[in-house]
Design a protein around this motif. Sequence first.
Motif, PDB file in Angstrom:
ATOM      1  N   PHE A  78       0.960  -1.024   0.214  1.00 50.76           N
ATOM      2  CA  PHE A  78      -0.087  -0.026  -0.120  1.00 50.76           C
ATOM      3  C   PHE A  78       0.897   1.111  -0.043  1.00 50.76           C
ATOM      4  CE2 PHE A  78      -3.190  -2.848   2.568  1.00 50.76           C
ATOM      5  CZ  PHE A  78      -3.921  -3.021   1.448  1.00 50.76           C
ATOM      6  N   SER A  79       0.130   2.280  -0.573  1.00 50.41           N
ATOM      7  CA  SER A  79       0.986   3.551  -0.589  1.00 50.41           C
ATOM      8  C   SER A  79       0.430   4.373   0.812  1.00 50.41           C
ATOM      9  CB  SER A  79       0.492   4.376  -1.898  1.00 50.41           C
ATOM     10  OG  SER A  79      -0.821   4.767  -1.833  1.00 50.41           O
ATOM     11  N   CYS A  80       1.226   5.429   1.220  1.00 50.00           N
ATOM     12  CA  CYS A  80       0.667   5.954   2.259  1.00 50.00           C
ATOM     13  C   CYS A  80      -0.970   6.460   2.023  1.00 50.00           C
ATOM     14  CB  CYS A  80       1.418   7.338   2.675  1.00 50.00           C
ATOM     15  SG  CYS A  80       3.211   6.749   3.132  1.00 50.00           S
ATOM     16  N   GLU A  81      -1.218   7.053   0.858  1.00 51.49           N
ATOM     17  CA  GLU A  81      -2.558   7.528   0.502  1.00 51.49           C
ATOM     18  C   GLU A  81      -3.438   6.337   0.744  1.00 51.49           C
ATOM     19  OE1 GLU A  81      -0.017   8.242  -1.320  1.00 51.49           O
ATOM     20  OE2 GLU A  81       0.199  10.245  -1.059  1.00 51.49           O
ATOM     21  N   MET A 141       2.558   0.235   8.744  1.00 51.04           N
ATOM     22  CA  MET A 141       2.688   1.493   9.709  1.00 51.04           C
ATOM     23  C   MET A 141       3.879   1.178  10.564  1.00 51.04           C
ATOM     24  SD  MET A 141      -1.134   2.299  11.305  1.00 51.04           S
ATOM     25  CE  MET A 141      -1.861   0.628  11.182  1.00 51.04           C
ATOM     26  N   ARG A 142       4.289  -0.335  10.442  1.00 48.94           N
ATOM     27  CA  ARG A 142       5.596  -0.551  11.313  1.00 48.94           C
ATOM     28  C   ARG A 142       6.887   0.120  10.556  1.00 48.94           C
ATOM     29  NH1 ARG A 142       2.913  -5.572  12.618  1.00 48.94           N
ATOM     30  NH2 ARG A 142       3.620  -6.354  10.992  1.00 48.94           N
ATOM     31  N   GLU A 143       6.490   0.071   9.093  1.00 45.25           N
ATOM     32  CA  GLU A 143       7.700   0.660   8.284  1.00 45.25           C
ATOM     33  C   GLU A 143       7.738   2.118   7.968  1.00 45.25           C
ATOM     34  OE1 GLU A 143       8.414  -2.104   5.082  1.00 45.25           O
ATOM     35  OE2 GLU A 143       8.195  -3.967   6.440  1.00 45.25           O
ATOM     36  N   CYS A 154       3.139   7.364   8.361  1.00 42.30           N
ATOM     37  CA  CYS A 154       1.750   6.951   9.020  1.00 42.30           C
ATOM     38  C   CYS A 154       1.658   6.568  10.485  1.00 42.30           C
ATOM     39  CB  CYS A 154       1.600   5.507   8.096  1.00 42.30           C
ATOM     40  SG  CYS A 154       1.025   5.946   6.414  1.00 42.30           S
ATOM     41  N   TYR A 155       2.802   5.959  11.106  1.00 38.24           N
ATOM     42  CA  TYR A 155       2.884   5.883  12.449  1.00 38.24           C
ATOM     43  C   TYR A 155       2.535   6.952  13.309  1.00 38.24           C
ATOM     44  CZ  TYR A 155       4.766   4.514  16.818  1.00 38.24           C
ATOM     45  OH  TYR A 155       4.845   4.444  18.331  1.00 38.24           O
ATOM     46  N   VAL A 156       3.186   8.156  12.689  1.00 41.53           N
ATOM     47  CA  VAL A 156       2.623   9.367  13.422  1.00 41.53           C
ATOM     48  C   VAL A 156       1.245   9.677  13.379  1.00 41.53           C
ATOM     49  CG1 VAL A 156       3.290  11.935  13.369  1.00 41.53           C
ATOM     50  CG2 VAL A 156       5.120  10.270  13.382  1.00 41.53           C
ATOM     51  N   LEU A 157       0.773   9.403  12.274  1.00 38.20           N
ATOM     52  CA  LEU A 157      -0.558   9.856  12.250  1.00 38.20           C
ATOM     53  C   LEU A 157      -1.306   9.097  12.808  1.00 38.20           C
ATOM     54  CD1 LEU A 157      -2.084  11.118   8.925  1.00 38.20           C
ATOM     55  CD2 LEU A 157      -3.315   9.158   9.891  1.00 38.20           C
ATOM     56  N   VAL A 158      -1.221   7.662  12.922  1.00 33.28           N
ATOM     57  CA  VAL A 158      -1.978   6.907  13.644  1.00 33.28           C
ATOM     58  C   VAL A 158      -1.875   7.104  15.108  1.00 33.28           C
ATOM     59  CG1 VAL A 158      -2.414   4.425  14.257  1.00 33.28           C
ATOM     60  CG2 VAL A 158      -1.888   5.301  11.873  1.00 33.28           C
ATOM     61  N   GLU A 175       7.407   0.298  18.412  1.00 31.12           N
ATOM     62  CA  GLU A 175       8.472   1.019  17.812  1.00 31.12           C
ATOM     63  C   GLU A 175      10.148   0.443  17.695  1.00 31.12           C
ATOM     64  OE1 GLU A 175       8.440   5.224  19.578  1.00 31.12           O
ATOM     65  OE2 GLU A 175       7.521   4.118  21.007  1.00 31.12           O
ATOM     66  N   GLU A 176      10.176  -0.495  18.308  1.00 27.77           N
ATOM     67  CA  GLU A 176      11.442  -1.386  18.249  1.00 27.77           C
ATOM     68  C   GLU A 176      11.561  -2.019  17.092  1.00 27.77           C
ATOM     69  OE1 GLU A 176       9.355  -2.078  20.387  1.00 27.77           O
ATOM     70  OE2 GLU A 176       8.916  -4.304  20.512  1.00 27.77           O
ATOM     71  N   PHE A 177      10.404  -2.257  16.227  1.00 26.39           N
ATOM     72  CA  PHE A 177      10.380  -2.977  14.904  1.00 26.39           C
ATOM     73  C   PHE A 177      10.619  -1.895  13.665  1.00 26.39           C
ATOM     74  CE2 PHE A 177       9.638  -7.090  15.997  1.00 26.39           C
ATOM     75  CZ  PHE A 177       9.006  -7.095  17.075  1.00 26.39           C
ATOM     76  N   ILE A 178      10.335  -0.731  13.990  1.00 27.99           N
ATOM     77  CA  ILE A 178      10.344   0.252  13.107  1.00 27.99           C
ATOM     78  C   ILE A 178      11.618   0.736  12.751  1.00 27.99           C
ATOM     79  CG2 ILE A 178       9.541   2.960  12.568  1.00 27.99           C
ATOM     80  CD1 ILE A 178       7.348   2.634  14.419  1.00 27.99           C
ATOM     81  N   THR A 179      12.453   0.776  13.675  1.00 27.83           N
ATOM     82  CA  THR A 179      13.899   1.127  13.328  1.00 27.83           C
ATOM     83  C   THR A 179      14.659   0.492  12.207  1.00 27.83           C
ATOM     84  OG1 THR A 179      14.593   0.019  15.337  1.00 27.83           O
ATOM     85  CG2 THR A 179      14.170   2.473  15.513  1.00 27.83           C
TER      86      THR A 179
END
Length: 85
Positions: A6-9, A35-37, A41-45, A78-82
Amino acid sequence: MLSAEFSCEQVLAMLNEYVDGVLSPDLCKELEAHMRECRNCYVLVDSLRKTIILYRKLDPPEMPQEVETRLFRVLNLEEFITEPE
Ligand SMILES: [Zn+2]
């Protein structure tokens, strides 16, 4: 870098359905993976989560508990995002 299709949109377009609990499990997984990557989108959610918390102080929650649990679990990863693969 992003493995999600998916795209962010597209994520933003599906977020309401996700929160309402009407999105299919497969799409939920794709959304959560994105959202993990995706920091944006993470910030938005995360903002959405804060809105939900405020909302719950005013009225009984309409969000299904299962969906809320999923959403909060995503936000706690969050640890999975980095380190996206
Ligand atoms: Zn995104």
